[in-house]
Design a protein around this motif. Structure first.
Motif, PDB file in Angstrom:
ATOM      1  N   GLY A  34       0.822  -1.212   0.000  1.00 20.38           N
ATOM      2  CA  GLY A  34       0.000   0.000   0.000  1.00 20.38           C
ATOM      3  C   GLY A  34       0.854   1.259   0.000  1.00 20.38           C
ATOM      4  N   THR A  35       1.842   1.250   0.886  1.00 17.76           N
ATOM      5  CA  THR A  35       2.720   2.420   0.964  1.00 17.76           C
ATOM      6  C   THR A  35       3.465   2.639  -0.349  1.00 17.76           C
ATOM      7  OG1 THR A  35       3.021   2.010   3.337  1.00 17.76           O
ATOM      8  CG2 THR A  35       4.596   3.490   2.253  1.00 17.76           C
ATOM      9  N   LYS A  36       3.912   1.524  -0.968  1.00 18.40           N
ATOM     10  CA  LYS A  36       4.633   1.653  -2.242  1.00 18.40           C
ATOM     11  C   LYS A  36       3.729   2.190  -3.346  1.00 18.40           C
ATOM     12  CE  LYS A  36       7.993  -2.006  -1.321  1.00 18.40           C
ATOM     13  NZ  LYS A  36       8.587  -3.269  -1.802  1.00 18.40           N
ATOM     14  N   ILE A  37       2.482   1.717  -3.373  1.00 26.23           N
ATOM     15  CA  ILE A  37       1.550   2.174  -4.404  1.00 26.23           C
ATOM     16  C   ILE A  37       1.231   3.654  -4.224  1.00 26.23           C
ATOM     17  CG2 ILE A  37      -0.800   1.943  -5.293  1.00 26.23           C
ATOM     18  CD1 ILE A  37      -0.636  -1.041  -4.657  1.00 26.23           C
ATOM     19  N   ILE A  38       0.992   4.033  -2.959  1.00 22.53           N
ATOM     20  CA  ILE A  38       0.715   5.461  -2.687  1.00 22.53           C
ATOM     21  C   ILE A  38       1.928   6.314  -3.067  1.00 22.53           C
ATOM     22  CG2 ILE A  38       0.262   7.125  -0.873  1.00 22.53           C
ATOM     23  CD1 ILE A  38      -1.363   4.969   0.564  1.00 22.53           C
ATOM     24  N   GLY A  39       3.118   5.812  -2.736  1.00 21.25           N
ATOM     25  CA  GLY A  39       4.330   6.556  -3.083  1.00 21.25           C
ATOM     26  C   GLY A  39       4.500   6.697  -4.586  1.00 21.25           C
ATOM     27  N   ALA A  40       4.190   5.596  -5.313  1.00 25.29           N
ATOM     28  CA  ALA A  40       4.305   5.644  -6.773  1.00 25.29           C
ATOM     29  C   ALA A  40       3.302   6.632  -7.361  1.00 25.29           C
ATOM     30  CB  ALA A  40       4.096   4.257  -7.362  1.00 25.29           C
TER      31      ALA A  40
END
Length: 271
Positions: free
Chosen positions: A16-22
């Motif tokens: 989730g954090t990676k997707i939001i960051g992307a």
């Protein structure tokens, strides 16, 4: 069911954090790309860069920044981008090798637009062609010859040789040579030429025109005539002076000799 929910929560916590960051990188990168592209367009326009080059530079800037943003977003998701970078580099090398001539013309076009050795409307001689500059493009320059032919010259050929700009200065010197016979009155001929130049208002007084003996040729005396005129008067004055010289020389009895050779025949008697 509880196991599935736990697995989803686990995946959400991990990715989730990676997707939001992307997504943040994509949004911010896209906005930054628009800002920088507009800045490039604005700066080049204020610098009075050619419109074609402005559009091209803006497009190149936008594409390069978007590629960088996408790669950064993919890297944020944990995707290995090394292979993508290598693929893009290989593709760029292949395209560069295939378009060597076009890239050379593009680079030459940028140089022409930045350094401006000539502009639209100038009469120039370059790459073996003389004509009026109609358009300067990224890859080629369009000239119109005096007999109204359209000539497209690659920019690399233009910058690869000498460029003679006949319109660069406000004034030009006309170089003419008139011949008179050895038996003619040389002073009368020179005075007649000086009067013709003085009577033409298009001939500049400063610098003064030159009328002088340039050469004692085989069949005639060559008189050098070099008046200064405004650039736009070059051809009209050139044509008019030749016509008036012929008329005045006829009136004054000054001859314009043609090449001739005296042949002496010696007879010998055979006993």
């Amino acid at each position: 069911m509880d196991r599935v929910n736990d697995r989803l929560l686990e995946w959400g916590a991990i990715y989730g954090t990676k997707i939001i960051g992307a997504l943040v990188i994509l949004i911010v990168g896209y906005l930054l790309t628009k800002f920088l592209t507009a800045a490039v367009r604005r700066i080049t326009t204020r610098a009075q860069v050619d419109a074609a080059l402005v559009k091209f530079l803006a497009t190149v800037t936008k594409v390069m920044l978007l590629v960088f943003v996408i790669l950064a977003a993919m890297n944020s998701l944990g995707v290995q981008t090394t292979s993508f970078i290598a693929l893009i580099g290989a593709a760029g090398l292949a395209v560069g090798l295939a378009l060597q001539g076009s890239l050379a013309n593009f680079a030459a076009g940028v140089m022409l637009i930045l350094f401006r050795p000539f502009k639209g409307g100038d009469y120039v001689e370059t790459a073996g062609v003389a004509g009026t500059v109609e358009e300067i493009h990224i890859f080629h320059t369009v000239l119109r010859t005096p007999d109204n032919k359209k000539v497209t010259v690659p920019n690399s050929a233009v910058t690869g040789g000498n460029i003679i700009n006949y319109s660069a200065h406000d004034t030009r010197r006309i170089d003419m040579v008139f011949t008179v016979g050895y038996r003619d009155d040389l002073r009368l001929a020179k005075r007649t030429l000086e009067e013709i130049l003085a009577a033409d208002p298009r001939v500049l007084k400063d610098p003064p025109p030159t009328v002088a003996v340039g050469q004692l040729a085989e069949s005639a005396v060559n008189i050098v005539v070099r008046p200064w005129v405004r650039t736009e008067h070059y051809w009209p004055v050139l044509f008019d002076v030749h016509e008036r010289v012929k008329e005045r020389f006829d009136e004054q009895g000054v001859t314009i000799p043609y090449p001739q050779r005296d042949i002496h025949v010696h007879q010998t008697r055979v006993s």
